[in-house]
Enzyme design. Structure first.
Site, PDB file in Angstrom:
ATOM      1  N   ARG A 171       0.940  -1.221   0.012  1.00 34.70           N
ATOM      2  CA  ARG A 171       0.030  -0.043   0.091  1.00 34.70           C
ATOM      3  C   ARG A 171       0.937   1.371  -0.059  1.00 34.70           C
ATOM      4  O   ARG A 171       0.578   2.383  -0.550  1.00 34.70           O
ATOM      5  CB  ARG A 171      -0.898   0.118   1.266  1.00 34.70           C
ATOM      6  CG  ARG A 171      -2.209  -0.718   0.935  1.00 34.70           C
ATOM      7  CD  ARG A 171      -2.050  -2.184   0.753  1.00 34.70           C
ATOM      8  NE  ARG A 171      -3.325  -2.809   0.960  1.00 34.70           N
ATOM      9  CZ  ARG A 171      -3.837  -3.638   1.708  1.00 34.70           C
ATOM     10  NH1 ARG A 171      -2.837  -4.114   2.776  1.00 34.70           N
ATOM     11  NH2 ARG A 171      -4.904  -4.236   1.778  1.00 34.70           N
ATOM     12  N   ASP A 200      -0.202  -6.666  -2.841  1.00 41.98           N
ATOM     13  CA  ASP A 200      -1.349  -6.473  -2.756  1.00 41.98           C
ATOM     14  C   ASP A 200      -2.224  -5.744  -3.885  1.00 41.98           C
ATOM     15  O   ASP A 200      -1.524  -5.606  -4.944  1.00 41.98           O
ATOM     16  CB  ASP A 200      -1.805  -5.669  -1.268  1.00 41.98           C
ATOM     17  CG  ASP A 200      -2.830  -6.398  -0.560  1.00 41.98           C
ATOM     18  OD1 ASP A 200      -4.054  -6.180  -1.174  1.00 41.98           O
ATOM     19  OD2 ASP A 200      -2.855  -6.763   0.543  1.00 41.98           O
ATOM     20  N   HIS A 270      -6.823 -10.187  -3.098  1.00 39.92           N
ATOM     21  CA  HIS A 270      -5.639  -8.986  -2.989  1.00 39.92           C
ATOM     22  C   HIS A 270      -4.452  -9.031  -4.106  1.00 39.92           C
ATOM     23  O   HIS A 270      -3.375  -9.145  -3.880  1.00 39.92           O
ATOM     24  CB  HIS A 270      -4.764  -9.313  -1.564  1.00 39.92           C
ATOM     25  CG  HIS A 270      -5.662  -8.870  -0.485  1.00 39.92           C
ATOM     26  ND1 HIS A 270      -5.779  -7.851   0.005  1.00 39.92           N
ATOM     27  CD2 HIS A 270      -6.633  -9.537   0.261  1.00 39.92           C
ATOM     28  CE1 HIS A 270      -6.689  -7.725   1.171  1.00 39.92           C
ATOM     29  NE2 HIS A 270      -7.305  -8.852   1.354  1.00 39.92           N
ATOM     30  N   ASP A 333      -6.948 -14.478   2.969  1.00 42.92           N
ATOM     31  CA  ASP A 333      -8.275 -13.784   3.687  1.00 42.92           C
ATOM     32  C   ASP A 333      -9.021 -12.747   2.447  1.00 42.92           C
ATOM     33  O   ASP A 333      -8.432 -12.577   1.432  1.00 42.92           O
ATOM     34  CB  ASP A 333      -7.950 -12.867   4.709  1.00 42.92           C
ATOM     35  CG  ASP A 333      -6.859 -11.787   4.543  1.00 42.92           C
ATOM     36  OD1 ASP A 333      -6.304 -11.927   3.421  1.00 42.92           O
ATOM     37  OD2 ASP A 333      -6.825 -10.631   5.036  1.00 42.92           O
ATOM     38  N   GLU A 334     -10.175 -12.321   2.929  1.00 39.30           N
ATOM     39  CA  GLU A 334     -10.779 -11.316   2.150  1.00 39.30           C
ATOM     40  C   GLU A 334     -10.778 -11.698   0.433  1.00 39.30           C
ATOM     41  O   GLU A 334     -10.430 -10.937  -0.276  1.00 39.30           O
ATOM     42  CB  GLU A 334     -10.337  -9.863   2.011  1.00 39.30           C
ATOM     43  CG  GLU A 334     -10.300  -9.411   3.671  1.00 39.30           C
ATOM     44  CD  GLU A 334      -9.685  -8.089   4.031  1.00 39.30           C
ATOM     45  OE1 GLU A 334      -9.998  -7.571   5.028  1.00 39.30           O
ATOM     46  OE2 GLU A 334      -8.644  -7.884   3.389  1.00 39.30           O
TER      47      GLU A 334
END
Ligand SMILES: [Zn+2]
Length: 396
Positions: A171, A200, A270, A333-334
């Site tokens: 990020r 990501d 991601h 995840d996610e």
């Protein structure tokens, strides 16, 4: 009476002036962070650090030699005195490093300070290194050059074996030098794992030779949303990446400080930055762009595409080749399932593998388990352990 006060005042001033003419004296304080388990003062006196102080390490012990070099550097940075190194532990005015302490906790150390010498004995070179950090942190930040270490015996060991900190360079990119500074800060705090979040949706930061577009395309986003408002953007391109050579240098830099680097390659969610470079790995085929907003993306790797698993394994092969870590973090995840629900390839694989929706999981959730298990088997076959996010996917 009045004259006497003036006289005493003038005398005091004279003494104060005389004292200032001497080198300022500084005394070390062992109540550092993290606080050592046991600090006891056994005798009077103090060890004075000066230009003749030497640091001794056992001949032929490369790890303790490195510890000694770092200690000399730390002392120089704090006091401008750089002790010389020796393999002769005889005599006085010595800081003696060893790693022969008997303790089941391999990161334990004992630090003894007397008038004539300081000895730091670890249960391993890592333990010795933590003793060095305690000694280093005990130096007050006053810039004084005349430094005294009061006599003391310190017995210390960490409570936890895995002491980690994570840096998300996906990020917000941090330069090679900044990553080294981060590792310096971890070392100062006795941290022994550096979790390096390398990929990501908003950026891909590690060179993968087999997929050059990951650094050509995925490492840069054109702009970034401002604060929490996805309608405002800063208009500034943001990006960067580490070559494999730089990543190896970081592994070495961390290892010298007894820190293991745990890389993270997040999947199958991601992955939008990677999809921007290789859109054929997504369910719709794109086009995708490196994300300029935060939050969870609906676009993920297509689990029904054979090339996706090959891509993931190719990437992980190169990553495992760079990082000798016992753990490899793959997120998991996610990962929203909306694109898999609509994708003919994902649905075909669900059918082929007999993955069915039941009261516990949907077929698409089972497809993720299939994908993750395949990756997990691949990683463990190569001798590494798997670490995953626990919010959305759990091994059954
Ligand atoms: Zn798909």
């Amino acid at each position: 009476m009045y004259l006497k006060q003036i006289f005493l005042g003038a005398l005091g001033l004279l003494f104060a002036t005389f004292a200032q003419a001497q080198a300022p004296k500084t005394t070390a304080n062992y109540r550092v962070v993290p606080l050592p388990q046991e600090i006891s003062n056994t005798s009077a006196g103090a060890f004075a650090l000066n230009a003749q102080t030497r640091i001794a390490y056992p001949k032929g012990n490369a790890a303790l030699q490195k510890d000694a070099e770092l200690l000399a550097q730390y002392l120089f940075e704090a006091t401008k005195v750089r002790p010389t190194l020796t393999t002769n532990a005889q005599g006085r005015n010595l800081i003696v490093l060893s790693a022969t302490l008997k303790n089941n906790n391999k990161e334990a150390y004992r630090l003894d300070v007397s008038k004539d010498r300081i000895s730091i004995n670890g249960a391993s070179a890592a333990g010795t290194f933590y003793g060095i950090q305690t000694l280093r942190k005990a130096i007050p930040q006053t810039g004084a050059q005349k430094l005294f270490f009061p006599s003391v015996t310190i017995n210390d060991q960490p409570r936890f074996g895995y002491r980690g900190a994570m840096l998300d360079v996906a990020r917000h990119f941090f330069s090679f030098e900044e990553v080294k500074t981060f590792i310096d800060i971890l070392a100062l705090h006795n941290i022994n794992r550096f979790h390096w979040h390398l990929t990501d949706d908003q950026g891909w930061r590690i060179e993968i030779k087999k997929y050059p577009r990951l650094t050509e395309v995925s490492s840069m986003r054109p702009e970034t949303m401002v604060g929490h408002d996805a309608s405002k953007f800063d208009g500034k391109p943001h990006g960067g990446f580490y070559t494999q050579e730089q990543a190896r240098a970081i592994v070495k830099y961390a290892a010298d400080r007894h820190i293991m680097v745990v890389p993270e390659i997040d999947m199958p969610g991601h992955m939008v930055a990677a999809l921007a470079a290789y859109p054929e790995l997504g369910c719709t085929g794109g086009p995708y762009k490196v994300r300029t907003t935060w939050g969870v993306a609906e676009d993920v790797l297509c689990a029904g595409n054979e090339r996706t698993l090959k891509f993931a394994k190719d990437v992980l092969s190169e990553v495992m080749n760079i990082f000798p870590s016992e753990y490899l973090y793959i997120g998991g995840d996610e990962c929203p399932k909306s694109s898999w629900e609509k994708c003919s390839r994902c649905q075909a694989l669900i059918k082929e593998k007999g993955l069915a929706t039941d009261e516990k999981h949907t077929a698409e959730e089972r497809l993720q388990s299939y994908f993750m298990s395949d990756i997990a088997n691949f990683i463990t076959a190569h001798g590494a352990k798997l670490a995953v996010g626990t919010r959305f996917w759990r091994a059954e």
